[in-house]
Design a protein around this motif. Sequence first.
Motif, mmCIF file in Angstrom:
data_model
loop_
_atom_site.group_PDB
_atom_site.id
_atom_site.type_symbol
_atom_site.label_atom_id
_atom_site.label_comp_id
_atom_site.label_asym_id
_atom_site.label_seq_id
_atom_site.Cartn_x
_atom_site.Cartn_y
_atom_site.Cartn_z
ATOM 1 N N LEU A 187 94.293 72.477 -16.766
ATOM 2 C CA LEU A 187 94.662 73.279 -15.454
ATOM 3 C C LEU A 187 93.853 74.714 -15.528
ATOM 4 C CD1 LEU A 187 98.460 73.127 -16.058
ATOM 5 C CD2 LEU A 187 97.003 71.413 -14.314
ATOM 6 N N ILE A 188 93.450 75.218 -16.549
ATOM 7 C CA ILE A 188 92.958 76.689 -16.361
ATOM 8 C C ILE A 188 91.457 76.469 -15.998
ATOM 9 C CG2 ILE A 188 92.207 76.313 -18.969
ATOM 10 C CD1 ILE A 188 92.794 79.563 -19.247
ATOM 11 N N SER A 189 90.863 75.291 -16.200
ATOM 12 C CA SER A 189 89.441 75.033 -16.058
ATOM 13 C C SER A 189 89.515 74.949 -14.316
ATOM 14 C CB SER A 189 88.910 73.973 -16.716
ATOM 15 O OG SER A 189 88.589 74.277 -17.967
ATOM 16 N N ARG A 190 90.522 74.083 -14.005
ATOM 17 C CA ARG A 190 90.528 73.980 -12.573
ATOM 18 C C ARG A 190 90.690 75.171 -11.876
ATOM 19 N NH1 ARG A 190 94.899 69.500 -11.710
ATOM 20 N NH2 ARG A 190 94.224 69.776 -9.443
ATOM 21 N N ILE A 191 91.833 76.041 -12.359
ATOM 22 C CA ILE A 191 91.940 77.446 -11.712
ATOM 23 C C ILE A 191 90.707 78.226 -11.556
ATOM 24 C CG2 ILE A 191 93.407 79.373 -12.045
ATOM 25 C CD1 ILE A 191 95.576 77.776 -12.865
ATOM 26 N N ASN A 192 90.214 78.432 -12.847
ATOM 27 C CA ASN A 192 88.805 79.012 -13.014
ATOM 28 C C ASN A 192 87.603 78.604 -11.844
ATOM 29 O OD1 ASN A 192 90.027 80.805 -15.029
ATOM 30 N ND2 ASN A 192 89.048 79.628 -16.578
ATOM 31 N N ARG A 193 87.826 77.503 -11.599
ATOM 32 C CA ARG A 193 86.686 76.694 -10.661
ATOM 33 C C ARG A 193 87.114 76.952 -9.048
ATOM 34 N NH1 ARG A 193 86.676 72.074 -13.827
ATOM 35 N NH2 ARG A 193 88.011 71.008 -12.549
ATOM 36 N N GLY A 194 88.320 77.760 -8.803
ATOM 37 C CA GLY A 194 88.791 78.213 -7.722
ATOM 38 C C GLY A 194 89.752 77.281 -6.902
ATOM 39 N N ASP A 195 90.375 76.255 -7.861
ATOM 40 C CA ASP A 195 91.273 75.530 -7.185
ATOM 41 C C ASP A 195 92.662 76.069 -7.115
ATOM 42 O OD1 ASP A 195 89.408 73.551 -7.443
ATOM 43 O OD2 ASP A 195 90.162 72.207 -8.930
ATOM 44 N N HIS B 190 101.914 67.005 -28.554
ATOM 45 C CA HIS B 190 101.845 68.455 -28.409
ATOM 46 C C HIS B 190 100.533 69.229 -28.328
ATOM 47 C CE1 HIS B 190 106.041 67.394 -29.249
ATOM 48 N NE2 HIS B 190 106.360 68.968 -29.213
ATOM 49 N N PHE B 191 99.606 68.606 -29.169
ATOM 50 C CA PHE B 191 98.263 69.330 -29.122
ATOM 51 C C PHE B 191 97.564 69.175 -27.714
ATOM 52 C CE2 PHE B 191 98.520 69.344 -34.012
ATOM 53 C CZ PHE B 191 98.029 70.468 -34.128
ATOM 54 N N GLU B 192 97.787 67.920 -27.370
ATOM 55 C CA GLU B 192 97.023 67.567 -25.917
ATOM 56 C C GLU B 192 97.993 67.916 -24.921
ATOM 57 O OE1 GLU B 192 97.199 63.174 -25.951
ATOM 58 O OE2 GLU B 192 95.502 62.856 -27.143
ATOM 59 N N ALA B 193 99.188 68.293 -24.952
ATOM 60 C CA ALA B 193 99.703 68.971 -23.782
ATOM 61 C C ALA B 193 99.140 70.288 -23.715
ATOM 62 C CB ALA B 193 101.175 69.166 -23.904
ATOM 63 N N VAL B 194 99.124 71.117 -24.708
ATOM 64 C CA VAL B 194 98.534 72.668 -24.656
ATOM 65 C C VAL B 194 96.981 72.532 -24.224
ATOM 66 C CG1 VAL B 194 97.815 74.476 -25.900
ATOM 67 C CG2 VAL B 194 99.849 73.453 -26.539
ATOM 68 N N ASP B 195 96.332 71.576 -24.884
ATOM 69 C CA ASP B 195 94.690 71.460 -24.044
ATOM 70 C C ASP B 195 94.917 71.132 -22.805
ATOM 71 O OD1 ASP B 195 93.878 71.944 -26.805
ATOM 72 O OD2 ASP B 195 93.256 69.704 -27.115
ATOM 73 N N PHE B 196 95.510 70.112 -22.185
ATOM 74 C CA PHE B 196 95.456 70.011 -20.881
ATOM 75 C C PHE B 196 95.983 71.253 -20.089
ATOM 76 C CE2 PHE B 196 98.025 68.788 -16.885
ATOM 77 C CZ PHE B 196 97.281 67.894 -16.320
ATOM 78 N N SER B 197 96.701 71.970 -20.290
ATOM 79 C CA SER B 197 97.196 73.257 -19.647
ATOM 80 C C SER B 197 96.086 74.425 -19.968
ATOM 81 C CB SER B 197 98.500 73.904 -20.118
ATOM 82 O OG SER B 197 98.734 74.835 -19.341
ATOM 83 N N LEU B 198 95.630 74.748 -21.137
ATOM 84 C CA LEU B 198 94.762 76.038 -21.308
ATOM 85 C C LEU B 198 93.545 75.819 -21.975
ATOM 86 C CD1 LEU B 198 97.955 77.537 -22.930
ATOM 87 C CD2 LEU B 198 97.378 77.855 -20.660
ATOM 88 N N ASP C 297 101.967 74.323 -15.037
ATOM 89 C CA ASP C 297 102.835 73.826 -15.668
ATOM 90 C C ASP C 297 103.631 74.800 -16.733
ATOM 91 O OD1 ASP C 297 101.385 74.349 -18.048
ATOM 92 O OD2 ASP C 297 100.872 72.228 -18.320
ATOM 93 N N ASP C 298 104.775 74.350 -17.315
ATOM 94 C CA ASP C 298 105.659 75.326 -18.145
ATOM 95 C C ASP C 298 104.779 76.050 -19.356
ATOM 96 O OD1 ASP C 298 107.869 74.519 -16.617
ATOM 97 O OD2 ASP C 298 108.626 73.227 -18.060
ATOM 98 N N ILE C 299 103.942 75.240 -19.916
ATOM 99 C CA ILE C 299 103.249 75.860 -20.835
ATOM 100 C C ILE C 299 102.184 76.966 -20.418
ATOM 101 C CG2 ILE C 299 101.158 75.300 -22.651
ATOM 102 C CD1 ILE C 299 102.140 72.827 -23.189
ATOM 103 N N PHE C 300 101.517 76.646 -19.232
ATOM 104 C CA PHE C 300 100.709 77.714 -18.675
ATOM 105 C C PHE C 300 101.693 78.977 -18.238
ATOM 106 C CE2 PHE C 300 98.101 79.996 -15.737
ATOM 107 C CZ PHE C 300 96.957 79.505 -15.806
ATOM 108 N N GLN C 301 102.662 78.748 -17.645
ATOM 109 C CA GLN C 301 103.723 79.759 -17.141
ATOM 110 C C GLN C 301 103.990 80.789 -18.274
ATOM 111 O OE1 GLN C 301 106.550 78.299 -14.447
ATOM 112 N NE2 GLN C 301 104.872 77.115 -13.524
ATOM 113 N N ILE C 302 104.470 80.125 -19.436
ATOM 114 C CA ILE C 302 105.213 80.637 -20.665
ATOM 115 C C ILE C 302 104.024 81.530 -21.327
ATOM 116 C CG2 ILE C 302 105.770 80.517 -23.018
ATOM 117 C CD1 ILE C 302 107.230 77.656 -22.117
ATOM 118 N N VAL C 303 102.802 81.149 -21.587
ATOM 119 C CA VAL C 303 101.687 81.694 -21.948
ATOM 120 C C VAL C 303 101.179 82.938 -21.218
ATOM 121 C CG1 VAL C 303 99.285 81.642 -22.743
ATOM 122 C CG2 VAL C 303 100.855 79.840 -23.658
ATOM 123 N N HIS C 304 101.145 82.750 -19.711
ATOM 124 C CA HIS C 304 100.842 83.844 -18.882
ATOM 125 C C HIS C 304 101.923 84.936 -18.942
ATOM 126 C CE1 HIS C 304 99.044 85.524 -15.237
ATOM 127 N NE2 HIS C 304 100.335 85.727 -14.905
#
Length: 339
Positions: free
Chosen positions: A76-84, A60-68, A89-96
């Motif tokens: 995912l957030i690091s890749r988005i911030n780089r312009g990708d 569970h901790f790793e899933a949040v880390d992977f997303s945010l 994923d669901d975690i990202f969308q819920i928090v956003h």
Amino acid sequence: MKIMRFAGFFLLLILLQSCSDPNQFQESHYNGYAQGTTFHISYLYKGDDIANMDEILKQHFEAVDFSLSTYKDNSLISRINRGDTIATDDIFQIVHNKSVEVWEASGGYFDPTVGKLVRFWGFGPDARRAVDTSEVDSIKAYIGLERLSPISSPWAIPSGMELDYNAIAQGYTVDLLCEMLEARGISNYMVEVGGEVRCLGHNLKEEAWRIGVDKPTEDIDQQDRFQFILGMDSLALATSGNYRKFWVDSLSGMRYAHTINTKTGYPAKNNLLSVSVLAPTCMEADAYATAFMSMGLKGCLNYLKSHPGKMEVYLIYTEAGKEGWQVYQSEGFEKRVLN
């Protein structure tokens, strides 16, 4: 906005069984280190305990880390911030989505597009450095949640903008762990990650869970550390403050607190020392604690007045002409304070 450091997961497992009768509640405790901070989990069960709990927590901790996690290059957030342009994923969308909700409700004082300012003021993964405040206005051109399109698949953000959900993600982690426990039939628990906590039911003494919040000082006095102790059931608590997380510019000598006011582009500077928020979910409590620190005392009180009963708060602040700390606590909060 409040900064939370995500890091790797290292589990220090302490499993205590308080009794052996399968018809009586037994209590398990898990304490460890994840997301750059400590965590503490206690829950009651009857019969057999949850199997492989250490691995479940790790996942569970790793899933949040992977997303945010802005501290992980492949998140995912690091890749988005780089312009990708990627699928979230669901975690990202819920928090956003919750971030958008709080951004709207707070009038923009909570804003996850703060990422560029977080790095500039030395609270992100980059090394701290002397700051040139003349750059603030140009950075503010990349701040503002209204600049983002709704999440789709795949999704990208405007060039130059950076997201940072660290002021809400730790609260979400707590909620995620609570959901995991409830899905396994646990109805009495206390989950705390980095000071953000959510409780349900009662402890082994059949009393409400007792949660203490530290006084707003840089140094902890172990003999007299708590500002208050709450009795909690079916509630989440988050506290934000500027009294420990700060850094000092070696050139100017200025002290920069970690809560950033996205309206000004500067670290929040007001007479609020600490904000504690009670809410149904830890994600909500976490986000509003940050928003209120950014608003300052007057803005926070005005918000509470215009949203009666929305949430319960405990504010610690200074006031000109008065010695020591001053306290404001809502009626519902005060009823839960044990001492």
